[in-house]
Every structure is written in C-alpha cells, then in structure tokens.
Design an enzyme around this catalytic site. Structure first.
Site, short mmCIF file in Angstrom:
data_model
loop_
_atom_site.label_atom_id
_atom_site.label_comp_id
_atom_site.label_asym_id
_atom_site.label_seq_id
_atom_site.Cartn_x
_atom_site.Cartn_y
_atom_site.Cartn_z
N GLU A 32 -9.46 -8.41 8.61
CA GLU A 32 -9.79 -9.60 7.81
C GLU A 32 -10.03 -10.80 8.75
OE1 GLU A 32 -7.16 -10.25 4.46
OE2 GLU A 32 -6.53 -8.17 4.50
N TRP A 71 -3.69 -9.16 6.88
CA TRP A 71 -4.01 -10.57 7.07
C TRP A 71 -3.35 -11.10 8.34
CZ3 TRP A 71 -7.51 -13.81 5.59
CH2 TRP A 71 -7.32 -15.18 5.78
N ASN A 122 18.22 10.20 -2.64
CA ASN A 122 17.53 10.70 -1.45
C ASN A 122 18.18 10.23 -0.15
OD1 ASN A 122 15.28 11.99 -2.92
ND2 ASN A 122 14.76 9.89 -3.50
N GLN A 123 19.53 10.14 -0.14
CA GLN A 123 20.23 9.59 1.01
C GLN A 123 20.01 10.41 2.29
OE1 GLN A 123 21.52 10.44 -1.98
NE2 GLN A 123 23.34 9.22 -2.50
N MET A 146 -11.33 -6.24 -2.46
CA MET A 146 -10.23 -7.18 -2.70
C MET A 146 -10.68 -8.27 -3.67
SD MET A 146 -8.29 -7.37 0.99
CE MET A 146 -9.74 -7.72 1.98
N CYS A 147 -10.67 -7.94 -4.94
CA CYS A 147 -11.14 -8.88 -5.98
C CYS A 147 -9.99 -9.70 -6.53
CB CYS A 147 -11.87 -8.11 -7.07
SG CYS A 147 -13.40 -7.35 -6.51
#
Length: 388
Positions: free
Chosen positions: A151, A111, A82-83, A208-209
C-alpha cells in the site's frame, strides 16, 4: 428503494444459467489475540472459504520474510479446548485438517510497510531472497497462498516491479498456490497500477472498498464503505471501484468485494447527518478512537439510520456528539445481491475480530452468506496440507 434494488438484482440473477460458487474471505490480524482475545478457533469457518493471515513482514536488511510476532504466530498456547496447540498457525493447520475446504493465505506487508517493498524490488539480492523465502514460508507453515499487501506503489517504475514480483512468485510457486493482492479503491492508486499485466499472475483481487472517508482526512461526515453514490465527503463508492477494475480488463469473477467489520467515528457532530462538518472534539463518554469494531459499538447511540440508495448505515450519540458509519446487516445482504448480479467472485472483510456471533441476527458474514443462498453456494475446492 431497498426493495426495488433487491428486486432488480434478483431479476438479473434469474437469467444466469448456473449457480456460481462464491469466495468468502476474511483477514485475521494476529494482534487480535491480545486485547481483543480473538483466536483462530473463534472464527465461524463454516461461513468462510479463505482466511488471510495478517501480517507477515519483510526484513529490510535481507529482503527475507519474517514473522511480525513470532510468539503468537508459533508459540502462544491456544485457549481451551486447544491448550495443547501452540501458535496461531498450528491452530489454523488443525482447522484445515478438519475442514478440507478452508484455505489459509499469508498476507505480506500491510499499511505502513510500502518502504519494505520498495527496498526489496530495488535490490536484486533482496528480491531473490524475498521470492525464495516466500516459497519457504508457504511450504513450511501450511499456507495455501500468498497475498501481497503493498500500500501502494508510488509510480510506474514501482508498479512494474510489482508485476515482476507477482510473475516471479507465480513462476516459482506450484500452481496449487493462490496469489492475490489487496487492491486499492482510490482512483489515484489504481491508475498507477499495471492492472492487465498484474492480472496474468493473480488468482483473484481483494478490493479494499472501505475507508473511503474518515475523521483523519475528511472534511465532512461520510459513509466509508458505501456501495453507490457520493459518500458525503467525496465521490468514492464500491460499485464504481468494481467497474473500474472491470473496465481495465479484470474478469468479474476474479474481483472480491471488500467490506468492513468496523465503523469509522466522526467526533464533534451536531446532528445525525451525512455530509456535514465536524469538529473532532471528544466529549465525555465518547469512543476515543476513530475506528471501532462492529461488535464494540455499545449501547450509547440513541439514533440509527440506513441509507438504501447509497447502502450505508450510521449511528449517532446526541450526548457525546459522535457519529459512526458502518455496514449493517442490510448492507451485507444488498452487497451479496450486488455480487451475484454483477457475477463477482465473492466478498472479503477486514477483519475477523469485528463481527458479532453467528447466533446474533446482526452477524455480517451470516447475513451475507444467507443472501447468497447459504453455505451450499460457497467454493469448496480442497486446501493444501503440508508443513506445520
């Protein structure tokens, strides 16, 4: 115990009247193209329904969105074959054209960016700029939606501002656009959020476990993404997180169970055991960091174990005294069955650079999808083709 647990899940599934369609979501970190040499074309998109592009940032002075790395996002030549394509976003757009069920969501924040959201919601001009530029980005760069990764809000005032932010985005964005949040697992952060009010404007929630424990803040070795029970350092587990959001009024089908494609390392561990102290001493030959991708564990670990009760895996190196906790293929399959039995919306991972190839028996996403019933049970709604 593992077989009993699986049988229990299957019995509950037997009583469902129709086969639901599941979402499989993964975050793509744009910095992965450098040291890790991980590009959009490397993602096995036949196993994913949604890709979350991490991260788009906020200009603190204006409140407008900006690229965190304009070179890799828009200009960097892609690898062979994919250049001719420049930038990650153009590559994803081409992938979307060939795979009309694949959706690309821009994830804003991440974060360490809470101060940027605080700056935006405390100033009317910045707030307006944020909303308007978010819409412009979505339309110009071929995104199917917006993921807010704040966050975290620190108090009820900020939590109310987050609701307002989501409401304004929903009001301005065409209904075809998805709106999600990266949602916390810790009870202190959950309790601050106005869950029911947020839910009115969200397409789904990415829970986000993971990072329930870690060397930097824990006093004992622990699973960091366990499904059940005490993880060794504290009482956090994914099942309880899911139930908390359900208890607060979120429909299960809007909950996406987050899982890690990385492990957390504890250094200076005397034996391969959960729930024991560690010294943080880094011996010769150890992995220096406290986080390592699932596909970079290496072969120095001479002990491995899986806890079917808590649904967590560990590896231990007796020479360098390091212990790593992570999700293995059994975790992926049991969590898939858990999602089915609880009638959740699907699964999510951080991040795409961490998994092994789908030709590897240990591939997390493939084991997860196979346990759900194969790619045939994945959501197949059409994506948006615009921009780029």
């Amino acid at each position: 115990m593992c077989h009993k647990m699986m049988n229990k899940f299957q019995q509950r599934l037997h009583h469902t009247t129709s086969t639901p369609l599941f979402k499989t979501c993964v975050y793509f970190s744009n910095w992965s193209v450098y040291q890790k040499k991980h590009f959009p074309q490397d993602i096995p998109i036949e196993y994913y329904t949604h890709i979350f592009y991490a991260f788009i940032l906020i200009d603190e002075q204006t409140g407008k969105l900006k690229f965190s790395d304009e070179w890799c996002d828009l200009q960097m030549p892609q690898p062979s074959p994919n250049q001719s394509i420049t930038g990650n976003l153009q590559q994803f757009y081409e992938m979307k054209k060939k795979n009309r069920h694949l959706k690309l969501i821009m994830s804003i924040g991440g974060w360490g960016t809470c101060h940027l959201f605080e700056s935006v919601v405390s100033n009317d001009t910045k707030f307006d700029n944020f909303v308007n530029s978010t819409i412009e980005f979505a339309e110009k760069y071929g995104f199917d939606g917006v993921d807010i990764d704040w966050e975290y809000p620190k108090n009820s005032t900020q939590a109310a501002k987050l609701v307002e932010l989501l409401a304004r985005l929903r009001n301005k964005l065409n209904s075809k656009y998805i709106i999600t949040v990266a949602a916390p697992g810790g009870s202190d952060n959950i309790e601050i959020l106005k869950i029911q009010e947020m839910d009115k404007y969200l397409t789904f929630w990415n829970l986000m476990c993971y990072d329930f424990a870690g060397e930097g803040w824990s006093s004992k070795t622990a699973f960091h993404s366990n499904l059940f029970g005490n993880n060794g350092d504290n009482s956090l587990n994914a099942s309880d997180v899911v139930q908390t959001y359900i208890n607060k009024g979120v429909h299960p089908t809007k909950l996406i169970l987050g899982m890690p494609m990385y492990g957390r390392i504890f250094h200076g561990v005397d034996r391969p055991e959960i729930g024991i102290p560690f010294t943080k001493e880094r011996k010769s030959g150890c992995i220096e960091a406290d986080v390592v991708d699932y596909n970079k564990f290496g072969d120095t670990f001479d002990y491995e174990d899986f806890d079917p009760r808590k649904v967590g895996a560990l590896k231990y190196d007796s020479h360098s005294k390091q212990l790593i906790t992570f999700d293995n293929l059994q975790c992926a399959r049991i969590k898939a069955s858990f999602i089915q039995s609880r009638q959740l919306g699907g699964g999510m991972w951080w991040d795409s650079a961490g998994d092994v190839s789908v030709t590897n028996d240990g591939c997390l996403v493939k084991n997860f999808v196979d346990q759900l019933g194969g790619v045939e049970v994945l959501e197949k709604s059409a994506n948006n083709l615009h921009g780029c």
